[in-house]
Write a protein that holds these residues in place. Sequence first.
Motif, mmCIF file in Angstrom:
data_model
loop_
_atom_site.group_PDB
_atom_site.id
_atom_site.type_symbol
_atom_site.label_atom_id
_atom_site.label_comp_id
_atom_site.label_asym_id
_atom_site.label_seq_id
_atom_site.Cartn_x
_atom_site.Cartn_y
_atom_site.Cartn_z
ATOM 1 N N CYS A 49 0.851 -1.194 0.000
ATOM 2 C CA CYS A 49 0.000 0.000 0.000
ATOM 3 C C CYS A 49 0.885 1.241 0.000
ATOM 4 O O CYS A 49 1.705 1.437 0.897
ATOM 5 C CB CYS A 49 -0.921 0.004 1.218
ATOM 6 S SG CYS A 49 -2.099 1.369 1.199
ATOM 7 N N ILE A 51 -0.319 4.521 -1.780
ATOM 8 C CA ILE A 51 -1.013 5.741 -2.221
ATOM 9 C C ILE A 51 -2.060 6.073 -1.169
ATOM 10 O O ILE A 51 -3.054 5.349 -1.020
ATOM 11 C CB ILE A 51 -1.651 5.562 -3.613
ATOM 12 C CG1 ILE A 51 -0.584 5.122 -4.624
ATOM 13 C CG2 ILE A 51 -2.316 6.862 -4.075
ATOM 14 C CD1 ILE A 51 -1.125 4.708 -5.974
ATOM 15 N N LYS A 53 -4.469 8.819 1.374
ATOM 16 C CA LYS A 53 -5.059 10.116 1.659
ATOM 17 C C LYS A 53 -4.228 10.730 2.786
ATOM 18 O O LYS A 53 -3.957 10.082 3.790
ATOM 19 C CB LYS A 53 -6.525 9.961 2.084
ATOM 20 C CG LYS A 53 -7.515 9.826 0.932
ATOM 21 C CD LYS A 53 -7.604 11.125 0.150
ATOM 22 C CE LYS A 53 -8.722 11.118 -0.886
ATOM 23 N NZ LYS A 53 -10.056 11.292 -0.308
ATOM 24 N N GLY A 74 -5.644 8.965 -10.982
ATOM 25 C CA GLY A 74 -6.125 7.971 -10.037
ATOM 26 C C GLY A 74 -7.517 8.303 -9.517
ATOM 27 O O GLY A 74 -8.142 9.279 -9.930
ATOM 28 N N TYR A 76 -8.803 9.101 -6.315
ATOM 29 C CA TYR A 76 -9.150 9.919 -5.156
ATOM 30 C C TYR A 76 -9.825 11.238 -5.522
ATOM 31 O O TYR A 76 -10.713 11.703 -4.805
ATOM 32 C CB TYR A 76 -7.912 10.213 -4.311
ATOM 33 C CG TYR A 76 -7.433 9.050 -3.478
ATOM 34 C CD1 TYR A 76 -8.273 7.991 -3.132
ATOM 35 C CD2 TYR A 76 -6.115 8.990 -3.030
ATOM 36 C CE1 TYR A 76 -7.818 6.926 -2.373
ATOM 37 C CE2 TYR A 76 -5.651 7.927 -2.265
ATOM 38 C CZ TYR A 76 -6.505 6.904 -1.939
ATOM 39 O OH TYR A 76 -6.060 5.852 -1.181
ATOM 40 N N ARG A 123 -5.525 -2.187 -6.722
ATOM 41 C CA ARG A 123 -6.468 -1.702 -5.700
ATOM 42 C C ARG A 123 -5.820 -1.696 -4.312
ATOM 43 O O ARG A 123 -6.078 -0.811 -3.500
ATOM 44 C CB ARG A 123 -7.727 -2.570 -5.686
ATOM 45 C CG ARG A 123 -8.701 -2.325 -6.841
ATOM 46 C CD ARG A 123 -9.922 -3.207 -6.718
ATOM 47 N NE ARG A 123 -10.851 -3.045 -7.828
ATOM 48 C CZ ARG A 123 -11.858 -2.165 -7.862
ATOM 49 N NH1 ARG A 123 -12.058 -1.370 -6.821
ATOM 50 N NH2 ARG A 123 -12.655 -2.100 -8.905
ATOM 51 N N TYR A 126 -3.962 1.385 -2.771
ATOM 52 C CA TYR A 126 -4.672 2.553 -2.241
ATOM 53 C C TYR A 126 -5.117 2.282 -0.806
ATOM 54 O O TYR A 126 -5.643 1.213 -0.500
ATOM 55 C CB TYR A 126 -5.870 2.887 -3.129
ATOM 56 C CG TYR A 126 -5.452 3.367 -4.511
ATOM 57 C CD1 TYR A 126 -5.176 4.713 -4.742
ATOM 58 C CD2 TYR A 126 -5.316 2.465 -5.563
ATOM 59 C CE1 TYR A 126 -4.783 5.147 -5.996
ATOM 60 C CE2 TYR A 126 -4.920 2.893 -6.823
ATOM 61 C CZ TYR A 126 -4.648 4.241 -7.038
ATOM 62 O OH TYR A 126 -4.249 4.667 -8.279
ATOM 63 N N ILE A 130 -11.667 1.616 -3.078
ATOM 64 C CA ILE A 130 -12.029 2.303 -4.323
ATOM 65 C C ILE A 130 -13.384 1.799 -4.786
ATOM 66 O O ILE A 130 -13.558 0.619 -5.092
ATOM 67 C CB ILE A 130 -10.962 2.062 -5.420
ATOM 68 C CG1 ILE A 130 -9.568 2.427 -4.902
ATOM 69 C CG2 ILE A 130 -11.309 2.844 -6.667
ATOM 70 C CD1 ILE A 130 -9.443 3.830 -4.383
ATOM 71 N N GLU A 185 -1.726 12.022 -3.138
ATOM 72 C CA GLU A 185 -3.090 11.540 -3.382
ATOM 73 C C GLU A 185 -3.385 11.390 -4.869
ATOM 74 O O GLU A 185 -4.480 10.976 -5.243
ATOM 75 C CB GLU A 185 -4.102 12.509 -2.759
ATOM 76 C CG GLU A 185 -4.007 12.607 -1.241
ATOM 77 C CD GLU A 185 -5.102 13.480 -0.634
ATOM 78 O OE1 GLU A 185 -5.917 14.041 -1.407
ATOM 79 O OE2 GLU A 185 -5.139 13.591 0.603
#
Length: 447
Positions: A49, A51, A53, A74, A76, A123, A126, A130, A185
Amino acid sequence: MTEMGSTTIEGEAHVINIGEVNKDLLASMHKKLSQTPTLLSNSAGRRSCCIFKVPQSLIDINGKSYQPHIVSIGPYHQGEPHLKMIEEHKWKYLASFLNRIKNNDLGLEDFLMAVKPLEMKARECYSETIHLNSDEFAELMVLDGLFIIELFRKVLGVVKSDPEDPLVTMTWILPFFYRDFLRLENQLPYFILECLFDLSKFPGENPSPSLATLALHFFNNTIQRPDKDIAKHHSLRGMHLLDLVRQSLIPSEIRDHPVNANIPTHVIHSISKLRRAGIKLKAVKAESFLVVKFRRGVIDMPTINIEDFMTSFLQNCVAYEQCHSSCSKHITTYATLLDYLVNTAKDVEYLCDNNIIENNLGTDGEVARFINNLGKDVGFDIDACYLSKMFNDVHEYYRNSWHVQWASFKYTYFDTPWSFISAFAALILLILTILQTLYTVIPYYDH
């Protein structure tokens, strides 16, 4: 005893009343027990993981530094109204690309099929769940990935661009791309970009640069490093573009530097205090601004250009290093060093006068504020950082009382011509006073 459908259990220390439990409440709580977190998914703590926020604590300090201003990459920030202009041009770029490769037995379906097997792996990159179905996710990866790659190729002249393409010809747009492509992000997994890049190469690109070379040359329009430094990273791979550029700035001499975390590390003082202890800062040439050394009372620091791109890049690197559990903390360490050194605009002025900082951001006060915010609310293990020995060496030098006393004397009386003149005048006055006293006393003893 039982009273009105409830039971009272009397104990020595307390009384517990047990009534009927609300069945709706019970059902609701059991439902929540089986829910999977979406705002910070179960995969967020894994090495894969990458990416995230950005934490609200950093957003409160640095504002919109982590959000795209012109282009969404992407999931977000997909569909945000202020990013719609470039969203339209993504499709134009995709159409232009497909038209260019139509004679190579490749079509849109080939790129969609190429990323489909990578969906679950992508996936998991992130930190948030998503909410796109499989087809929507594949479309997003292909559209955004090929847009980035094609823009790289056109800006660097690898393929011919439309002379009227506003994304290339309008001078205000590219600086926003440089920043937005390196926001935490706003990333795609690097293996997605590699997959699309490898499939999209064609015989006309000969010799074909690697994706890393292409990307680093693109961002070099603003970072401005010698070509030989970029050539070293031909085969470099990152977790995404932000990590790729971050890693390219970490020379092997400090990446592989052993750290003795068993020795407690001391913080260092601000520039104003270090100067009073006779410690100077000197600008030097190095492969990266991260290469900081201390020897014989001098801190050697390469020059860093503080402007809009670099401030955004550093902020997003620090955020990435804070969120990703497995990556090194080199940028965070450098940010902390700057935060230690700079307390006031005067400290920034000294760094600028000594060519360690090129200030293209604003006033010295604005640079000082940026530096102090960069190191604020940041988790940092000083004992395990690559500058731990340097911090300790500076601390030991500072503690040497002879250094401090002699340097303080020089700083107080010889730092400027006026302080020297004042000290010299005071010395002359003192000598004249002593002589006058002697001339007054000597005749008295002669009699």
